[in-house]
Motif scaffolding. Structure first.
Motif, mmCIF file in Angstrom:
data_model
loop_
_atom_site.group_PDB
_atom_site.id
_atom_site.type_symbol
_atom_site.label_atom_id
_atom_site.label_comp_id
_atom_site.label_asym_id
_atom_site.label_seq_id
_atom_site.Cartn_x
_atom_site.Cartn_y
_atom_site.Cartn_z
ATOM 1 N N PHE A 158 -9.369 76.796 41.675
ATOM 2 C CA PHE A 158 -9.095 75.540 42.352
ATOM 3 C C PHE A 158 -9.443 75.635 43.838
ATOM 4 C CE2 PHE A 158 -5.980 72.954 44.727
ATOM 5 C CZ PHE A 158 -6.371 71.709 44.278
ATOM 6 N N SER A 187 -2.597 82.307 45.523
ATOM 7 C CA SER A 187 -3.260 81.853 44.301
ATOM 8 C C SER A 187 -3.586 83.033 43.401
ATOM 9 C CB SER A 187 -4.533 81.075 44.649
ATOM 10 O OG SER A 187 -5.566 81.958 44.996
ATOM 11 N N ALA A 229 -5.507 79.192 36.980
ATOM 12 C CA ALA A 229 -6.621 78.372 37.450
ATOM 13 C C ALA A 229 -6.625 78.208 38.971
ATOM 14 C CB ALA A 229 -6.570 77.003 36.781
ATOM 15 N N LEU A 230 -5.540 78.645 39.639
ATOM 16 C CA LEU A 230 -5.419 78.382 41.080
ATOM 17 C C LEU A 230 -6.557 78.962 41.933
ATOM 18 C CD1 LEU A 230 -1.594 78.533 41.864
ATOM 19 C CD2 LEU A 230 -3.121 76.567 41.969
ATOM 20 N N VAL A 270 -13.078 75.475 44.301
ATOM 21 C CA VAL A 270 -13.597 74.121 44.119
ATOM 22 C C VAL A 270 -13.333 73.278 45.368
ATOM 23 C CG1 VAL A 270 -13.300 71.979 42.809
ATOM 24 C CG2 VAL A 270 -13.474 74.161 41.611
ATOM 25 N N VAL A 271 -12.118 73.400 45.914
ATOM 26 C CA VAL A 271 -11.797 72.656 47.142
ATOM 27 C C VAL A 271 -12.778 73.055 48.244
ATOM 28 C CG1 VAL A 271 -10.098 72.403 48.986
ATOM 29 C CG2 VAL A 271 -9.372 72.324 46.605
ATOM 30 N N ILE A 274 -2.088 76.904 34.399
ATOM 31 C CA ILE A 274 -2.264 76.313 35.729
ATOM 32 C C ILE A 274 -2.323 77.412 36.774
ATOM 33 C CG2 ILE A 274 -1.144 74.876 37.479
ATOM 34 C CD1 ILE A 274 -0.012 73.225 35.078
#
Lengths: 252, 561
Positions: free
Chosen positions: B233, B201, B229-230, B236-237, B226
């Motif tokens: 992400f 990421s 933003a990984l 967030v997960v 995108i």
């Protein structure tokens, strides 16, 4: 008007001087060319004027004010500087590079974009085609035009140009020299131009200062320099183009 | 069943806990990496701008990096005086500093001087020069440093489980303690995958910011958005995994501190016996009171779990009298079991406000073990009988046994025993080494299930060099005052357990790969007739039976007061 009064600059605490006791007056609206070989101190003078470095001795005044009394940031923003080796910011687009000075003084985005386009057109780059390019996508000549546009963006009274065309091929250099003459006529800026190219100095300079080993040997118009060279160095320097010309004539 | 299918089934069985551990792991790594960014980048800028600061700053973060991870955790534990996520995050942050600081300095230094001069020349203030030119240009190098820090962080975070911070290391820790490869892999594989995901990421992020500096067409701008933003992400997960599970799972799986005393927090060290006993206590409390139990198992050392008890991070755990005497109190070895207990009881109450409940009949003392063939052929039955041969023997001891005054040093004193060669061996390898003939004698724990499994004989300690190690629940005084029924609730365990039973139970965990929870449940259900099966299958069902009801009403009555 920029006045240098007995200015010296040493980078090693006085053991040697990059610039030694130089006095010089640059008049309002003129194009003043500092001519000399590398290491002669001509770039040092330019950096002193924009306070990128401070003099070891002597005083510099700008329009009658001591340079030290002008805020250094304000001072630089009021002087367009075209750097030796271009100095464009590689992470900014052409448009952003040109508008950087305006961004620093807080212009809103749409206004500074419009101004950047205007300036690109002024230096002969189609703004629509190049606005969003990054510097590394441009040729050397195009990059140099962008650098000139950036220097002009805030409409400064002074334009400092440090061998801007040194790395360009002869043809491009000639075109850009003409552009500078055109801009000079239309904008009426005071320009301080550093070069090691005698012909360039003669084409552009209203007056020329010849630098030699940290000293200013002679200041004058090209006619004065040719007619009454003050030192052997100046004489020899100016004689060289003619010698070269003769070499070519021998070949015919 | 293929290895993959087997692993998938392990994953399936532990699905919800795995999800929580991944969440914790991402939180540990993420929070510490963000903290390291927040500290490291300014520190790097400072070091680069001030010539005198560079060497000391880089030397300091460099030295931090060289501190062994476990030593760092132990040190922070002492300094902060708290277990759990806080010291773990601090340790991870300190480790992450070096690559970030160094790359910030390198990145800034790598900018062409002409660009820096141009920035000054166009009239930028030092702050503008930094934010508009230097940082954007140094960013790729700095992000590379963050990438290194984050990936290394995922690895080091597995060690946080030793100090009760949770994360995927919890599986590894447990798996190592129980020599259960499935559990080790359940921690190791997801953490390796997580490291790859984090690496990928951030690589995508790097690609995104680089490309955006060149691409002018819209589609690529979207893919770069995108890509950049990984990393966010993944964070967030992790946050979702963390929050969704920590509120929905039984208290046992939670890493966070829970307030209020309707939850009792039971601790255990990271070996099977400690966990099995912890489980029995937990299940009895769950069955006979309406207290909830928060299981905080897997503490990586006596001092760590003891400190947790003193600081109120846990309320109760099972300790051994001999360990308390020598390791915690630091007293000289006493060999009379009753005197040891009385002494430990007294010191604990006075010094720590901790109460020793009635010990179980388990004496997990040190012992010397040899193979039964050797015992027969060379006529070894007692430690005294070994003294004559000792000079030619190879001994394998755990590092702890070699050092502790009641271990090898005590043995030498009592018997005049001196082995020809002594090797430091991990407990898990020790038994295999002696069974395989690589060493002749090993230090053993008297209740270790592997003794019977490897067909070993324990030599009799005929001069009583080893102090007694009777296991007993140690509970905080305040807790016992609030819940005096704990004494009655746990009393049945005293008569149910003995060394032989304990060895068998330990073997169920070690050899048969059952979880301590299952072993405890099956044992209690078989031995305590009134214990309702449903209650133990589901930790949330209400207990039935008159004694449970009585206790429950007593508890609720007290709460009303």
């Amino acid at each position: 008007m920029i006045v240098l009064d007995n200015v010296s600059k040493s980078f090693d605490g006085g053991q040697s001087y990059a610039l030694c006791d130089v006095s010089l007056t640059i008049e309002e609206g003129e194009t003043f060319v500092l001519l000399g070989s590398s290491g002669s101190g001509k770039t040092t003078i330019l950096r002193l004027i924009s306070r990128l470095i401070e003099p070891t001795a002597g005083q510099i005044t700008l329009d009658g004010r001591d340079l030290n009394d002008c805020g250094v940031i304000e001072l630089r923003r009021n002087m367009g500087y075209v750097f030796q080796g271009i100095g464009l910011f590689p992470h900014m687009t052409v448009g952003q590079n040109v508008a950087i000075g305006l961004r620093l003084i807080g212009w809103p985005l749409p206004k500074r974009e419009a101004r950047a386009r205007e300036l690109l057109d002024l230096v002969g780059l189609e703004s629509d085609a190049y606005f969003a390019h990054f510097p590394n996508e441009l040729s050397g000549g195009q990059q140099q035009r962008v650098a000139v546009a950036r220097a002009l963006a805030t409409d400064p009274d002074y334009l400092l140009m440090d061998e801007p065309f040194g790395a360009l091929d002869a043809l491009t250099r000639e075109t850009l020299q003409k552009e500078v003459l055109r801009l000079k006529a239309s904008l009426g800026k005071t320009i301080v131009f550093v070069t090691h190219d005698i012909l360039e100095a003669f084409i552009l300079g209203d007056r020329i200062g010849v630098c030699n080993k940290g000293r200013l040997d002679q200041v004058g118009t090209r006619r004065e320099l040719l007619k009454t060279p003050k030192t052997d160095f100046v004489r020899a320097l100016l004689a060289r183009p003619l010698e070269q010309l003769e070499t070519f004539q021998d070949l015919k | 069943m293929s290895a993959l299918e087997h692993f998938l089934s392990v994953v399936e069985q532990n699905g919800s806990e795995l999800w929580l551990r991944i969440g914790q792991h991402i939180m540990l790594t993420g929070v510490s990496t963000l903290a390291a960014i927040a500290i490291g980048i300014p520190l790097g800028i400072f070091a680069e701008k001030r010539a005198w600061a560079e060497r000391p700053v880089l030397a300091t973060v460099g030295i931090l990096q060289t501190v062994p991870s476990l030593a760092m955790l132990a040190l922070l534990l002492t300094l902060i005086g708290q277990i759990g996520a806080v010291p773990a995050i601090i340790a991870l942050t300190l480790y992450a500093l070096l690559p970030i600081v160094r790359n910030t300095v390198t990145g800034l230094r790598g900018i062409a001087p002409s660009i820096v001069e141009a920035a000054r020349g166009v009239g930028m203030t030092p702050a503008q020069k930094l934010s508009l030119v230097e940082m954007p240009l140094a960013l790729p190098v700095i992000v590379a440093g963050v990438r290194t820090a984050a990936v290394v962080g995922v690895g080091i975070a597995t060690l946080s489980a030793f100090i009760g911070a949770g994360g995927l290391g919890q599986f590894i820790n447990r798996g190592l303690a129980l020599t259960n490869t499935d559990l080790i892999l359940l921690g190791a594989i997801p953490s390796a995958l997580l490291a790859l995901a984090v690496d990928g990421s951030i690589a995508a992020f790097q690609w995104g910011i680089e490309t955006r500096r060149r691409a002018r067409d819209l589609p690529r701008i979207w893919t770069t958005r995108i890509a950049t933003a990984l990393p966010a992400f993944i964070l967030v997960v992790g946050a979702i995994a963390y929050w969704s599970t920590s509120s929905g799972l039984p208290a046992a799986m939670q890493g966070s501190t829970r307030g209020g005393q309707e939850t009792l927090r039971i601790g255990a060290k990271n070996f099977s016996e400690s966990e099995v006993l912890g489980e029995m206590i937990a299940q009895l409390i769950e069955a006979k009171t309406d207290l909830r139990v928060d299981r905080r198992f897997g503490f990586g050392g006596t001092m760590i779990v003891h400190r947790a008890l003193i600081e109120g991070e846990i309320d109760l755990y099972v300790e051994y009298t001999g360990t308390a005497l020598t390791t915690i109190i630091g007293a000289k070895t006493i060999t009379d079991p009753n005197r040891v207990l009385a002494y430990v009881r007294k010191v604990y109450a006075e010094r720590f406000h901790l109460i020793w409940l009635k010990p179980f009949k388990i004496n997990n003392t040190y012992a010397l073990a040899v193979t039964s063939e050797n015992a027969r052929s060379r006529g070894w039955a007692t430690i005294s009988g070994l003294v004559a041969d000792a000079g030619g023997l190879r001994a394998g001891f755990t590092p702890e046994f070699s050092q502790r005054p009641d271990g090898y040093p005590g043995l030498r004193k009592a018997y005049g025993l001196s082995f020809g060669q002594v090797f430091d061996l991990d407990a898990a390898l020790m038994y295999r080494a002696v069974a395989g003939g690589e060493v002749d004698v090993v230090s053993a724990y008297a209740t270790d299930g592997r003794i019977d499994a490897y067909n070993l004989i324990l030599l009799e300690d005929d001069r009583h060099a080893f102090p007694p190690y009777f296991a007993a629940p140690v509970v905080r005084e305040a807790i016992l005052k609030a819940y005096p029924e704990l004494r009655t609730v746990l009393a049945p365990l005293t008569d149910l357990l003995d060394d032989k039973t304990m060895r068998a139970l330990n073997w169920q965990v070690y050899g048969e790969k059952k979880s301590p929870r299952t072993v405890a449940r099956e044992f209690l259900r078989a031995r305590i007739s009134w214990l309702p099966a449903t209650r133990l299958n589901d930790g949330h069902a209400f207990a039935t039976g008159s004694s449970a009801t009585r206790v429950r009403s007593a508890v609720s009555q007290r709460r009303r007061q």
